[in-house]
Design an enzyme around this catalytic site. Structure first.
Site, PDB file in Angstrom:
ATOM      1  N   GLU A 106       0.793  -1.232   0.000  1.00 45.76           N
ATOM      2  CA  GLU A 106       0.000   0.000   0.000  1.00 45.76           C
ATOM      3  C   GLU A 106       0.825   1.282   0.000  1.00 45.76           C
ATOM      4  OE1 GLU A 106      -2.924  -0.137   3.126  1.00 45.76           O
ATOM      5  OE2 GLU A 106      -3.972  -1.837   2.224  1.00 45.76           O
ATOM      6  N   GLU A 132      -5.289  -8.715   0.754  1.00 51.12           N
ATOM      7  CA  GLU A 132      -6.010  -8.393   1.987  1.00 51.12           C
ATOM      8  C   GLU A 132      -7.471  -8.111   1.662  1.00 51.12           C
ATOM      9  OE1 GLU A 132      -4.523  -5.127   4.370  1.00 51.12           O
ATOM     10  OE2 GLU A 132      -2.458  -5.811   4.124  1.00 51.12           O
TER      11      GLU A 132
HETATM   12  C1  FCB Z   1      -4.558  -2.137   5.413  1.00 61.22           C
HETATM   13  C2  FCB Z   1      -3.193  -2.512   5.949  1.00 61.22           C
HETATM   14  C3  FCB Z   1      -3.220  -3.568   7.000  1.00 61.22           C
HETATM   15  C4  FCB Z   1      -4.407  -3.469   7.910  1.00 61.22           C
HETATM   16  C5  FCB Z   1      -5.692  -3.296   7.132  1.00 61.22           C
HETATM   17  C6  FCB Z   1      -6.912  -3.199   7.984  1.00 61.22           C
HETATM   18  O1  FCB Z   1      -4.527  -0.819   4.985  1.00 61.22           O
HETATM   19  O2  FCB Z   1      -2.371  -2.946   4.905  1.00 61.22           O
HETATM   20  O3  FCB Z   1      -1.985  -3.517   7.673  1.00 61.22           O
HETATM   21  O4  FCB Z   1      -4.209  -2.489   8.848  1.00 61.22           O
HETATM   22  O5  FCB Z   1      -5.612  -2.176   6.308  1.00 61.22           O
END
Ligand code: FCB
Length: 453
Positions: free
Chosen positions: A168, A352
Site C-alpha cells: 500500500e 487483503e
Molecule cells: C490495510 C493494511 C493492513 C491493515 C488493514 C486493515 O490498509 O495494509 O496492515 O491495517 O488495512
C-alpha cells in the site's frame, strides 16, 4: 446459512495475511532497531490509548502455535512481512544475523507444514534512523531499501517463491506523509508525492534484486485499490470520481503497468512534483508477475460544492464495519474486472480483504462474529464472479489471521479470524475462523470433483 454457489479453480491459493509490526511484538529483542512506528506510538496523542506494537500478539515467540492455527484453517499460504529494523537496525550497512534467523526459522516451519510463505518486504516499519536522515521523501532511502532487499533475499531467496515488494504505497505516502495520521506523521503533499515516487522506484530496484537472488520466484507489489463510483451521471460527479480514481489507483497503476504518470494528475500536482529522472519510469515499470490488491470498501463520490476536488457521499443503504467502512462487495468485483481490462496484470491476488467488528467473548468463552462471515462470503462471491468472467485471480488472503495492532487505532479494532485476549495473549478462533476453514475445504472438494468429472 447462505448457499455459496460460486466455485474457484482447483489451484486457487487460500491464505491469510498479517504484517510484522502488527503482530510480532519483541520490539527490543535480538538486536532489532527502532522503527518509525515505535517512535510514532511513543509520541503522545498519535495512537489511540497510547497503544504500541511492543508486545502485539507476541508472534515472535508464539509463531509455532499460530502455524498450528493456519494448519487448522487448511491454508495454502501465509502472508507476513519482514521488519526492516530487525535485519538492518541502522537502516543500512550492518546486517543483524539474529533478525534474519527469526524469518529463516519461520519460513522453514511454514514450508514444513505445507504452507507457502508470501513475503512482504515493506509493510511500513521504516527504520527510524532513516527517517531521521530524510526518510522516504529523500531519494537516498531507495539505496538503503536495496541493501535491505539484498540481505533478505540472499538469505531466504532459495525458499521463498512469492515476494511482495511494498504494501500500500498510497497509505504510506498520503496517510503517513501527507496527512500525518500514520508514522512518520508528516503533513506535506510534496513529501507524499516524493514518497510515492521513491517507493515505486525502490520497488523497481527490488524486482531486479529478487530476480537475481530468488530465481524462479514470483514477484509483485500490493496496492490498496478501490472502485470509485460516481454518485450521479452528472459530468461533475463523474469528474470527481475520476479524481479519486487518480489519487487512489491510477497514480500507482499507470507508472507500474504503463510506465507513465497520468496526465490529469500530473497537471494538478505540477507545483509539488518530485524530481523524476530519465529512466525512472522504465525502472518502475519493470515487468512483474502479479499484482496484489487490498480491498475493503469502494467510495461513492460526488462533486464538492465547497471548492474541493471531490466529496465522499455516505451511502444510506449499506452495512458498515467497525471502521465505519461501507460493505460494498460489488466494488471488489468491478475493481477486478477493471484491472483486467485496463492494466492486464499477469496474475492478481487479493492480498487483503476483511472487516473489523467489535468482537467480544461470550459466557462460554467463544466468539461469535456472523457479520464478519457475511462480509467475507459476500466479497468472495464478488471475487468468484470476476474469476468466472476471465480475471486471472489466483488467490485470496483474509485480513487477518489474528486480531492485532491496527495502527493509529491501536488494539481497539479487531480484524482477526482469531480473537486475541491481549491481557493473556490467548488465541480464540472466532466463528468466522471455522467458517473460513469449512469454506476452503468445501471449495477444494468441489473443485476436485469438477476436475474428476
Ligand atoms: C490495510 C493494511 C493492513 C491493515 C488493514 C486493515 O490498509 O495494509 O496492515 O491495517 O488495512
Amino acid at each position: 446459512m447462505s448457499q455459496f454457489t460460486e466455485l474457484f479453480p482447483a489451484e486457487f491459493v487460500w491464505g491469510a495475511a498479517t504484517a510484522s509490526y502488527q503482530i510480532e511484538g519483541a520490539s527490543n529483542e535480538d538486536g532489532r532497531g527502532e522503527s518509525v512506528w515505535d517512535r510514532f506510538c511513543a509520541t503522545p496523542g498519535k495512537v489511540r490509548n497510547g497503544d504500541s506494537g511492543a508486545v502485539a500478539c507476541d508472534f515472535y515467540h508464539r509463531y509455532h502455535d499460530d502455524i498450528t492455527l493456519m494448519r487448522e484453517l487448511g491454508l495454502d499460504a501465509f502472508r507476513f512481512s519482514i521488519a526492516w529494523p530487525r535485519v538492518l537496525p541502522e537502516g543500512k550497512g550492518r546486517v543483524n544475523a539474529a533478525g534474519l534467523d527469526f524469518y529463516d526459522k519461520l519460513v522453514d516451519e511454514l514450508l514444513g507444514n505445507g504452507i507457502a510463505p508470501y513475503v512482504t518486504l515493506f509493510h511500513w516499519d521504516t527504520p527510524q534512523v532513516l527517517e531521521d536522515a530524510g526518510g522516504w521523501p529523500a531519494r537516498e532511502t531507495i539505496d538503503a531499501f536495496a541493501e535491505y532487499v539484498e540481505a533478505v533475499s540472499a538469505r531466504l531467496g532459495d525458499r521463498v517463491a512469492h515476494w511482495i515488494t511494498h504494501n500500500e504505497p498510497w497509505v504510506v505516502s498520503w496517510v503517513g506523509h501527507g496527512w500525518g495520521h500514520h508514522a512518520p506523521g508528516r503533513q506535506s503533499d510534496a513529501d507524499a508525492l516524493a514518497t510515492a515516487h521513491h517507493l515505486l522506484l525502490s520497488h523497481g530496484r527490488a524486482v531486479e534484486i529478487l530476480r537475481r537472488n530468488s530465481p524462479g520466484a514470483q514477484v509483485g507489489i500490493t496496492l490498496n485499490l478501490d472502485n470509485p463510483y460516481a454518485a450521479t451521471e452528472s459530468p461533475e460527479d463523474i469528474a470527481a470520481a475520476r479524481w479519486v480514481d487518480g489519487l487512489h489507483n491510477r497514480w500507482f497503476l499507470d507508472p507500474l503497468f504503463r510506465g507513465s504518470y497520468p496526465d490529469d494528475m500530473l497537471e494538478a500536482w505540477a507545483e509539488i512534483m518530485p524530481e523524476v529522472r530519465d529512466g525512472d519510469l522504465e525502472l518502475i515499470s519493470t515487468p512483474i508477475d502479479f499484482l496484489g490488491i487490498n480491498n475493503y470498501t469502494s467510495p461513492l463520490v460526488a462533486a464538492d460544492d465547497n471548492g474541493g476536488r471531490s466529496r465522499i457521499v455516505r451511502r444510506a443503504d449499506v452495512d458498515r464495519t467497525d471502521m465505519g467502512w461501507e460493505v460494498v462487495p460489488e466494488g471488489l468485483q468491478d475493481l477486478l474486472l477493471r484491472l483486467h481490462r485496463d492494466y492486464q496484470p499477469e496474475a492478481i491476488y487479493v492480498t487483503e480483504n476483511g472487516a473489523a467488528y467489535p468482537d467480544v467473548r461470550g459466557h462460554d468463552g467463544s466468539v461469535n462474529d456472523p457479520e464478519r462471515q457475511a462480509y467475507l462470503e459476500s466479497y468472495l462471491a464478488g471475487a468468484a464472479r470476476a474469476v468466472a468472467q476471465g480475471v486471472p485471480l489466483r488467490g485470496y488472503f483474509a485480513w487477518s489471521l489474528l486480531d492485532n495492532f491496527e495502527w493509529a487505532w491501536g488494539y481497539w479494532k479487531r480484524f482477526g479470524l482469531t480473537y486475541i485476549d491481549f491481557a493473556t495473549l490467548e488465541r480464540v478462533p472466532k466463528g468466522s475462523f471455522y467458517w473460513y476453514r469449512d469454506f476452503i475445504a468445501k471449495q477444494r472438494l468441489r473443485a476436485a470433483g469438477e476436475a474428476a468429472a
